[in-house]
Design a protein around this motif. Sequence first.
Motif, PDB file in Angstrom:
ATOM      1  N   ASP A  81     -11.106   4.865   5.692  1.00  0.00           N
ATOM      2  CA  ASP A  81     -10.393   6.133   5.802  1.00  0.00           C
ATOM      3  C   ASP A  81     -11.353   7.248   6.191  1.00  0.00           C
ATOM      4  O   ASP A  81     -12.307   7.563   5.474  1.00  0.00           O
ATOM      5  CB  ASP A  81      -9.712   6.460   4.471  1.00  0.00           C
ATOM      6  N   MET A  83      -6.417  11.628  -2.903  1.00  0.00           N
ATOM      7  CA  MET A  83      -6.304  10.827  -4.124  1.00  0.00           C
ATOM      8  C   MET A  83      -4.874  10.742  -4.669  1.00  0.00           C
ATOM      9  O   MET A  83      -4.650  10.112  -5.697  1.00  0.00           O
ATOM     10  CB  MET A  83      -7.206  11.430  -5.208  1.00  0.00           C
ATOM     11  N   ASP A 107      -5.120   5.790   3.793  1.00  0.00           N
ATOM     12  CA  ASP A 107      -5.570   4.899   2.715  1.00  0.00           C
ATOM     13  C   ASP A 107      -6.086   3.561   3.233  1.00  0.00           C
ATOM     14  O   ASP A 107      -6.048   2.552   2.522  1.00  0.00           O
ATOM     15  CB  ASP A 107      -4.452   4.644   1.689  1.00  0.00           C
ATOM     16  N   ARG A 137       0.824  -1.209   0.000  1.00  0.00           N
ATOM     17  CA  ARG A 137       0.000   0.000   0.000  1.00  0.00           C
ATOM     18  C   ARG A 137       0.856   1.256   0.000  1.00  0.00           C
ATOM     19  O   ARG A 137       0.514   2.244  -0.666  1.00  0.00           O
ATOM     20  CB  ARG A 137      -0.917  -0.015   1.225  1.00  0.00           C
ATOM     21  N   ALA A 173     -10.166   4.156  -6.241  1.00  0.00           N
ATOM     22  CA  ALA A 173     -10.509   5.172  -5.249  1.00  0.00           C
ATOM     23  C   ALA A 173     -11.348   6.290  -5.872  1.00  0.00           C
ATOM     24  O   ALA A 173     -12.216   6.859  -5.201  1.00  0.00           O
ATOM     25  CB  ALA A 173      -9.247   5.754  -4.625  1.00  0.00           C
ATOM     26  N   TYR A 210      -2.039   9.174  -3.831  1.00  0.00           N
ATOM     27  CA  TYR A 210      -1.389   7.873  -3.950  1.00  0.00           C
ATOM     28  C   TYR A 210      -2.405   6.746  -4.100  1.00  0.00           C
ATOM     29  O   TYR A 210      -2.112   5.593  -3.806  1.00  0.00           O
ATOM     30  CB  TYR A 210      -0.519   7.611  -2.719  1.00  0.00           C
ATOM     31  N   ARG A 211      -3.603   7.060  -4.554  1.00  0.00           N
ATOM     32  CA  ARG A 211      -4.632   6.055  -4.776  1.00  0.00           C
ATOM     33  C   ARG A 211      -4.816   5.817  -6.271  1.00  0.00           C
ATOM     34  O   ARG A 211      -4.440   6.650  -7.089  1.00  0.00           O
ATOM     35  CB  ARG A 211      -5.964   6.485  -4.154  1.00  0.00           C
TER      36      ARG A 211
END
Length: 281
Positions: free
Chosen positions: A121, A186, A117, A86, A193, A188-189
């Motif tokens: 969350d 958003m 994340d 992750r 997501a 690092y998604r």
Amino acid sequence: MKHGVAFRKFSRTSSHRNLMLRNLVTSLFEHEQIRTTLAKAKDTARLAEKIITLGKKNNETSYRQAQAFILKPPVLPKLFTTFAERYANRPGGYTRIHRLDNRFGDNAPIALLELVDNPRDFKLEMTARAVGRELLNEKLRWDSPRGVINSGVQHAETAVAKELNLSGFDSSELRPTTRRNLQKVMKYRGREALTEIGAKASAYIETILAKPVAEAKMQLRADSKEKEKARKRGNPNFVGNFPVLPARAGVASPGETRPAMQLVQGALGRPARWRGRHAPA
């Protein structure tokens, strides 16, 4: 003199304090959200960041160090697989602290400590609600409330995707603060997501739109029941809606028999037997 002495002591010995922090870090990795005092959350977050870095290294030395720190062995595979994957592209900042309220009793500040994340969350949920509310406000600028209730707000996911490419000074449907929080959530998604936050925003819009409709239906149902009761009783003096009058100081409520002066005096105006034997003569 307390020179060069860092970190919090928590009124505990070093062994007790270290075991408490290890237990909090283990609970954080197990549940990914914990609720504790603000001071404990800050020290727990500092240690949790270091242990997640060990999980990202994924070698024998880091495994032995994490194994010596984590209190529950079943949590170790989660650290070296789920968390390492992750946060592979995230350079740091794996935890987030939300200040909640003060604890009843000692008034200690309470905080929610979570891993960023995670599936539940907290910031993602609040950002999605803010996005839904502001998209609905923008729709209400150009349409009537009845028209918005009938048509709804469409394409929330498309609006979210458009906001991710804007800067802080560009004009759009969202406020700059909401857009900045959305871009942080958003960053690092993946694409999943984007779909999730669009669905959450749409669900919150539907909740807001359904509330006045439900309240109107409940009011109509209550009025019909009251009118039916009055018709069955044959009461000619039935009043459907009583006027709402502002309360003024000294005004007696319906059915009140005490004089106004006694109402104004409050506890001083109660009978002498209530005040006890220590009351002044």
